[in-house]
Scaffold this motif. Sequence first.
Motif, PDB file in Angstrom:
ATOM      1  N   LEU A 131     -10.293 -20.857  -6.750  1.00 33.71           N
ATOM      2  CA  LEU A 131      -9.739 -21.352  -5.499  1.00 33.71           C
ATOM      3  C   LEU A 131      -8.482 -20.588  -5.127  1.00 33.71           C
ATOM      4  O   LEU A 131      -7.710 -20.187  -6.007  1.00 33.71           O
ATOM      5  CB  LEU A 131      -9.406 -22.838  -5.604  1.00 33.71           C
ATOM      6  N   VAL A 132      -8.278 -20.409  -3.839  1.00 32.22           N
ATOM      7  CA  VAL A 132      -7.064 -19.762  -3.348  1.00 32.22           C
ATOM      8  C   VAL A 132      -5.856 -20.621  -3.733  1.00 32.22           C
ATOM      9  O   VAL A 132      -5.838 -21.830  -3.516  1.00 32.22           O
ATOM     10  CB  VAL A 132      -7.123 -19.575  -1.829  1.00 32.22           C
ATOM     11  N   GLY A 133      -4.850 -19.961  -4.335  1.00 34.41           N
ATOM     12  CA  GLY A 133      -3.630 -20.655  -4.712  1.00 34.41           C
ATOM     13  C   GLY A 133      -3.681 -21.342  -6.059  1.00 34.41           C
ATOM     14  O   GLY A 133      -2.652 -21.853  -6.532  1.00 34.41           O
ATOM     15  N   LYS A 134      -4.840 -21.368  -6.706  1.00 38.19           N
ATOM     16  CA  LYS A 134      -4.976 -22.013  -8.010  1.00 38.19           C
ATOM     17  C   LYS A 134      -4.997 -20.960  -9.115  1.00 38.19           C
ATOM     18  O   LYS A 134      -4.995 -19.758  -8.860  1.00 38.19           O
ATOM     19  CB  LYS A 134      -6.248 -22.857  -8.047  1.00 38.19           C
ATOM     20  N   THR A 135      -5.023 -21.444 -10.375  1.00 39.81           N
ATOM     21  CA  THR A 135      -5.089 -20.559 -11.541  1.00 39.81           C
ATOM     22  C   THR A 135      -6.543 -20.379 -11.952  1.00 39.81           C
ATOM     23  O   THR A 135      -7.302 -21.351 -12.038  1.00 39.81           O
ATOM     24  CB  THR A 135      -4.283 -21.136 -12.704  1.00 39.81           C
ATOM     25  N   VAL A 136      -6.928 -19.126 -12.210  1.00 40.38           N
ATOM     26  CA  VAL A 136      -8.284 -18.816 -12.628  1.00 40.38           C
ATOM     27  C   VAL A 136      -8.219 -18.009 -13.925  1.00 40.38           C
ATOM     28  O   VAL A 136      -7.280 -17.240 -14.145  1.00 40.38           O
ATOM     29  CB  VAL A 136      -9.038 -18.034 -11.518  1.00 40.38           C
ATOM     30  N   ILE A 145     -16.753   0.493 -25.114  1.00 44.28           N
ATOM     31  CA  ILE A 145     -17.826  -0.314 -24.544  1.00 44.28           C
ATOM     32  C   ILE A 145     -17.180  -1.438 -23.737  1.00 44.28           C
ATOM     33  O   ILE A 145     -16.074  -1.883 -24.042  1.00 44.28           O
ATOM     34  CB  ILE A 145     -18.759  -0.885 -25.629  1.00 44.28           C
ATOM     35  N   GLY A 146     -17.883  -1.858 -22.652  1.00 43.17           N
ATOM     36  CA  GLY A 146     -17.294  -2.846 -21.766  1.00 43.17           C
ATOM     37  C   GLY A 146     -18.285  -3.897 -21.308  1.00 43.17           C
ATOM     38  O   GLY A 146     -19.510  -3.717 -21.396  1.00 43.17           O
ATOM     39  N   HIS A 147     -17.738  -4.977 -20.804  1.00 45.12           N
ATOM     40  CA  HIS A 147     -18.523  -6.091 -20.274  1.00 45.12           C
ATOM     41  C   HIS A 147     -17.883  -6.523 -18.958  1.00 45.12           C
ATOM     42  O   HIS A 147     -16.685  -6.818 -18.904  1.00 45.12           O
ATOM     43  CB  HIS A 147     -18.543  -7.258 -21.267  1.00 45.12           C
ATOM     44  N   SER A 148     -18.675  -6.529 -17.873  1.00 40.64           N
ATOM     45  CA  SER A 148     -18.145  -6.800 -16.535  1.00 40.64           C
ATOM     46  C   SER A 148     -18.200  -8.289 -16.219  1.00 40.64           C
ATOM     47  O   SER A 148     -19.160  -8.986 -16.579  1.00 40.64           O
ATOM     48  CB  SER A 148     -18.933  -6.022 -15.477  1.00 40.64           C
ATOM     49  N   VAL A 149     -17.148  -8.731 -15.518  1.00 39.58           N
ATOM     50  CA  VAL A 149     -17.059 -10.108 -15.043  1.00 39.58           C
ATOM     51  C   VAL A 149     -16.703 -10.055 -13.564  1.00 39.58           C
ATOM     52  O   VAL A 149     -15.755  -9.351 -13.178  1.00 39.58           O
ATOM     53  CB  VAL A 149     -15.996 -10.905 -15.821  1.00 39.58           C
ATOM     54  N   TYR A 150     -17.469 -10.772 -12.748  1.00 35.50           N
ATOM     55  CA  TYR A 150     -17.204 -10.777 -11.311  1.00 35.50           C
ATOM     56  C   TYR A 150     -16.439 -12.043 -10.933  1.00 35.50           C
ATOM     57  O   TYR A 150     -16.816 -13.155 -11.304  1.00 35.50           O
ATOM     58  CB  TYR A 150     -18.501 -10.706 -10.509  1.00 35.50           C
ATOM     59  N   LEU A 151     -15.358 -11.843 -10.186  1.00 36.91           N
ATOM     60  CA  LEU A 151     -14.511 -12.947  -9.753  1.00 36.91           C
ATOM     61  C   LEU A 151     -14.609 -13.085  -8.227  1.00 36.91           C
ATOM     62  O   LEU A 151     -14.467 -12.108  -7.498  1.00 36.91           O
ATOM     63  CB  LEU A 151     -13.052 -12.695 -10.153  1.00 36.91           C
ATOM     64  N   ASN A 152     -14.837 -14.311  -7.775  1.00 34.27           N
ATOM     65  CA  ASN A 152     -14.915 -14.603  -6.349  1.00 34.27           C
ATOM     66  C   ASN A 152     -13.895 -15.697  -6.030  1.00 34.27           C
ATOM     67  O   ASN A 152     -14.022 -16.831  -6.503  1.00 34.27           O
ATOM     68  CB  ASN A 152     -16.323 -15.062  -5.965  1.00 34.27           C
ATOM     69  N   TYR A 158       0.038  -5.140 -18.996  1.00 37.08           N
ATOM     70  CA  TYR A 158       0.480  -3.833 -18.534  1.00 37.08           C
ATOM     71  C   TYR A 158       0.390  -3.741 -17.001  1.00 37.08           C
ATOM     72  O   TYR A 158      -0.177  -2.808 -16.458  1.00 37.08           O
ATOM     73  CB  TYR A 158      -0.365  -2.726 -19.167  1.00 37.08           C
ATOM     74  N   THR A 159       0.952  -4.705 -16.326  1.00 31.68           N
ATOM     75  CA  THR A 159       0.995  -4.663 -14.864  1.00 31.68           C
ATOM     76  C   THR A 159       2.263  -5.353 -14.389  1.00 31.68           C
ATOM     77  O   THR A 159       2.751  -6.291 -15.033  1.00 31.68           O
ATOM     78  CB  THR A 159      -0.242  -5.353 -14.240  1.00 31.68           C
ATOM     79  N   SER A 160       2.775  -4.859 -13.270  1.00 30.34           N
ATOM     80  CA  SER A 160       4.007  -5.439 -12.734  1.00 30.34           C
ATOM     81  C   SER A 160       3.748  -6.738 -11.971  1.00 30.34           C
ATOM     82  O   SER A 160       4.689  -7.451 -11.638  1.00 30.34           O
ATOM     83  CB  SER A 160       4.695  -4.426 -11.802  1.00 30.34           C
ATOM     84  N   ASP A 161       2.478  -7.024 -11.681  1.00 36.86           N
ATOM     85  CA  ASP A 161       2.136  -8.268 -11.003  1.00 36.86           C
ATOM     86  C   ASP A 161       2.214  -9.403 -12.009  1.00 36.86           C
ATOM     87  O   ASP A 161       1.373  -9.532 -12.915  1.00 36.86           O
ATOM     88  CB  ASP A 161       0.727  -8.173 -10.402  1.00 36.86           C
ATOM     89  N   GLN A 162       3.208 -10.246 -11.865  1.00 40.76           N
ATOM     90  CA  GLN A 162       3.446 -11.297 -12.842  1.00 40.76           C
ATOM     91  C   GLN A 162       2.424 -12.420 -12.775  1.00 40.76           C
ATOM     92  O   GLN A 162       2.473 -13.333 -13.616  1.00 40.76           O
ATOM     93  CB  GLN A 162       4.853 -11.866 -12.650  1.00 40.76           C
ATOM     94  N   ILE A 165      -5.053 -15.488 -14.186  1.00 33.88           N
ATOM     95  CA  ILE A 165      -4.499 -15.102 -12.881  1.00 33.88           C
ATOM     96  C   ILE A 165      -3.979 -16.370 -12.212  1.00 33.88           C
ATOM     97  O   ILE A 165      -4.749 -17.281 -11.905  1.00 33.88           O
ATOM     98  CB  ILE A 165      -5.563 -14.430 -11.989  1.00 33.88           C
ATOM     99  N   ARG A 166      -2.679 -16.409 -12.004  1.00 29.13           N
ATOM    100  CA  ARG A 166      -2.069 -17.570 -11.347  1.00 29.13           C
ATOM    101  C   ARG A 166      -1.928 -17.302  -9.849  1.00 29.13           C
ATOM    102  O   ARG A 166      -1.760 -16.158  -9.426  1.00 29.13           O
ATOM    103  CB  ARG A 166      -0.704 -17.875 -11.958  1.00 29.13           C
ATOM    104  N   TYR A 167      -1.969 -18.370  -9.073  1.00 29.36           N
ATOM    105  CA  TYR A 167      -1.856 -18.282  -7.605  1.00 29.36           C
ATOM    106  C   TYR A 167      -2.846 -17.251  -7.055  1.00 29.36           C
ATOM    107  O   TYR A 167      -2.468 -16.272  -6.403  1.00 29.36           O
ATOM    108  CB  TYR A 167      -0.429 -17.936  -7.181  1.00 29.36           C
ATOM    109  N   ALA A 168      -4.098 -17.452  -7.358  1.00 31.82           N
ATOM    110  CA  ALA A 168      -5.140 -16.496  -6.971  1.00 31.82           C
ATOM    111  C   ALA A 168      -5.170 -16.299  -5.460  1.00 31.82           C
ATOM    112  O   ALA A 168      -4.922 -17.226  -4.681  1.00 31.82           O
ATOM    113  CB  ALA A 168      -6.499 -16.973  -7.469  1.00 31.82           C
ATOM    114  N   GLN A 169      -5.482 -15.074  -5.064  1.00 33.11           N
ATOM    115  CA  GLN A 169      -5.584 -14.709  -3.658  1.00 33.11           C
ATOM    116  C   GLN A 169      -6.957 -14.119  -3.389  1.00 33.11           C
ATOM    117  O   GLN A 169      -7.674 -13.708  -4.305  1.00 33.11           O
ATOM    118  CB  GLN A 169      -4.494 -13.692  -3.280  1.00 33.11           C
TER     119      GLN A 169
END
Length: 357
Positions: free
Chosen positions: A54-59, A133-140, A91-95, A112-116
Amino acid sequence: MTHWLLNLLTLLMYAALLEGASKRFFTDFLQDLPTPGTGGPTFDTTVSSNITGLVGKTVKLTCRVKNLGNRTVSWVRHRDIHLLTVGRYTYTSDQRFEAMHSPHAEDWTLRIRYAQRKDSGTYECQISTTPPIGHSVYLNIVEPVTEIIGGPELHINKGSTINLTCIVKFAPEPPPTVIWSHNRQVINFDSPRGGISLVTEKGILTTSRLLVQKAIQSDSGFYTCTPSNANPTTVRVHIVDGEHPAAMHHGGAIQLQVPSCLLMLGLTFGILTLHYYRQQSNLLQRIRWRKGTIKSIITIKRQRQRQRQRQRQRQRQQLQQNHLDKQQRNSNSNCFDTKRTQPCLLGHRTNLELPVT
């Protein structure tokens, strides 16, 4: 004795060199090899790889790795190939982004807090093997929509049933509660008013229906539907006596009066037609006015030109007359003989000869 001490020191130094070399060998080569008897690290694919927030929520995006050994787990955002976390470090400046992991646990979580909305996209959980090796996750990231059918204004007959249906869609999960309020006051279903009931059906599309029987004038006002995980929405209800000329609300649906609709449609068409012909008439009048103005200007120019021609002609005639008068005066002054006893006729000297007898 000194010789034996030197040999012992040499052996100790050699053993230390061998230990350092073995550690470097393990660090450089063996850490990328599968753990004996385990077949190497693997991803647990039973964990959901399609997350809705949800927009504005933690995911939270969770990656479960088995048999990780001494390797590290990283999160990478595909949109800009940005490294977000390595192990338990961010490793990102986005807190808003944060790495979460409990010791000896298999889950590696990206919070991810305060999702946009811009956070939607593909994220990859990577293991530091060779090659990785990697595993993909899609976020909506979605923003739930709340609406009341028939809003924003409803007209209801006095004495009929108020039937308001609130719909909540695009929510990742059904709202735990849906609260109805009337004029900012939470509706009490046990009030002395009576005749108030609520029916809520939860699912992908959650509906909440409010029924108020035998509507009275005090039931007019603003009704607000407030889901616990979505934005509220409001509708205004008017209690009227008799049929309303615009629209009536019965049983959760709007019933339009056919004659009124046809009348409004015909009136609108007539107004548009009249406006169109008025515009055309004004355009023709402007064209005629301009044409008349041009013709008037041309006529005035022609009249002035004729006046100038007549004036020039009169001037020429006057000059010619003056010239003739001057010639006549000159001719009369010279039309006498030297003795001034016999005038000339028509400006010529006349010599009369007598016949010989």
